[in-house]
Design an enzyme around this catalytic site. Structure first.
Site, short mmCIF file in Angstrom:
data_model
loop_
_atom_site.label_atom_id
_atom_site.label_comp_id
_atom_site.label_asym_id
_atom_site.label_seq_id
_atom_site.Cartn_x
_atom_site.Cartn_y
_atom_site.Cartn_z
N ASP A 7 -61.29 -29.49 57.70
CA ASP A 7 -61.10 -28.04 57.69
C ASP A 7 -61.63 -27.56 56.33
OD1 ASP A 7 -60.27 -25.45 58.23
OD2 ASP A 7 -58.22 -25.81 57.53
N GLU A 68 -64.74 -27.73 61.16
CA GLU A 68 -64.51 -26.38 61.68
C GLU A 68 -65.72 -25.50 61.41
OE1 GLU A 68 -60.55 -24.55 61.47
OE2 GLU A 68 -61.54 -22.77 60.68
N ASP A 141 -53.87 -26.72 56.14
CA ASP A 141 -55.26 -27.19 56.19
C ASP A 141 -55.32 -28.66 56.64
OD1 ASP A 141 -56.49 -24.89 54.15
OD2 ASP A 141 -54.48 -25.57 53.68
#
Lengths: 175, 175
Positions: A7, A68, A141
């Site tokens: 992430d 992501e 996260d």
């Protein structure tokens, strides 16, 4: 399949790795964050992020990496830094020859929670349950990175099953 | 001072290097672009960009690198890719220990053309004149990279002169 999810972020870059395949319980390999100093100059932060991610890749030895996808309609104050961090993450994985898949936040949420609009608490809760953890991975996260890795295991698995089913059907028709 | 300028982009990443210092005519070292295939997957493009920039840094051996600062109000379709390319460029320079400076397009234009709103033709024309070239560097990304390098030579030089003037004045007052 050993998958590492990332992430991306400059202040906190979530990293989480799982091993699994469709229909078999998932196992956690490792989860955490790579942090860089918010007051450090950007060049130093990118170098530190690269070093941190290289260490994770060396340790986890994933077969695939899920990152992501960054959109420009996100918070415009931080989107450039997030995009730069994602570029470094994709680069680190790709130059090792690892396949890199990009998933939107909605795709990861839909895979894990059944809804692309699930909130952070739902994602954290499902990640905790799916990996049979004693507590929710923090910060968010880190949980998001695990969600990306799980999304890739499941979607990768499904894509493979679909591809083999299609190949079988095509062979059947060809006979 | 040997300075390499980088106008980041995935399809065309402009690269241009000059040597010079304030008050002395500038000399062109090299100018060109690193291209990656618009139809290639993003991970492959970032790996190719890194390899291309590493080759430029090995060849040019700059003492400093100037990279255009990316803003999110730019074309939102391409801004994420541009930001990822800039992240790779900054990373490549910084991990060699080179100082990296970021300049906005307006700062580079103002340094070269005297106006932050100068158009591409003006920038190209001034770069051509300042480096005493026979023709304008093409594509525009290559000329923009030279503008960034020239901007850094001049602003770096001025900043140093300002710093030494200030230091002198402070010493004068301390006496």
């Amino acid at each position: 399949m050993r998958v590492m999810g990332v992430d991306p972020g400059l202040t906190r870059c979530g990293v989480g790795a799982v091993v699994g395949r469709t229909g078999v319980p998932l196992e956690l390999i490792a989860v955490g964050v790579v942090r860089t100093g918010a007051d450090d100059p950007l060049p130093d932060r990118l170098v530190a992020l690269e070093a941190g991610l290289e260490h994770w890749l060396d340790t986890v030895r994933p077969e695939a990496v899920a990152v992501e996808r960054v959109f420009s309609q996100h918070n415009t104050q931080t989107v450039i830094g997030t995009a730069q961090a994602s570029g470094v993450a994709i680069l680190c994985a790709a130059r090792r020859g690892l396949p890199v898949s990009l998933y939107t936040p909605s795709e990861a949420k839909a895979a894990i929670c059944g809804s692309g609009t699930a909130d952070k608490a739902q994602v954290g809760s499902m990640v905790t349950r799916l990996l049979r953890l004693k507590e929710m991975p923090k910060p968010a996260d880190a949980a998001d990175a695990l969600a990306l890795a799980i999304c890739h295991v499941w979607r990768g698995g499904n894509q493979q099953r679909l591809a083999s089913a299609l190949a079988k059907a095509t062979r059947g028709r060809a006979r």
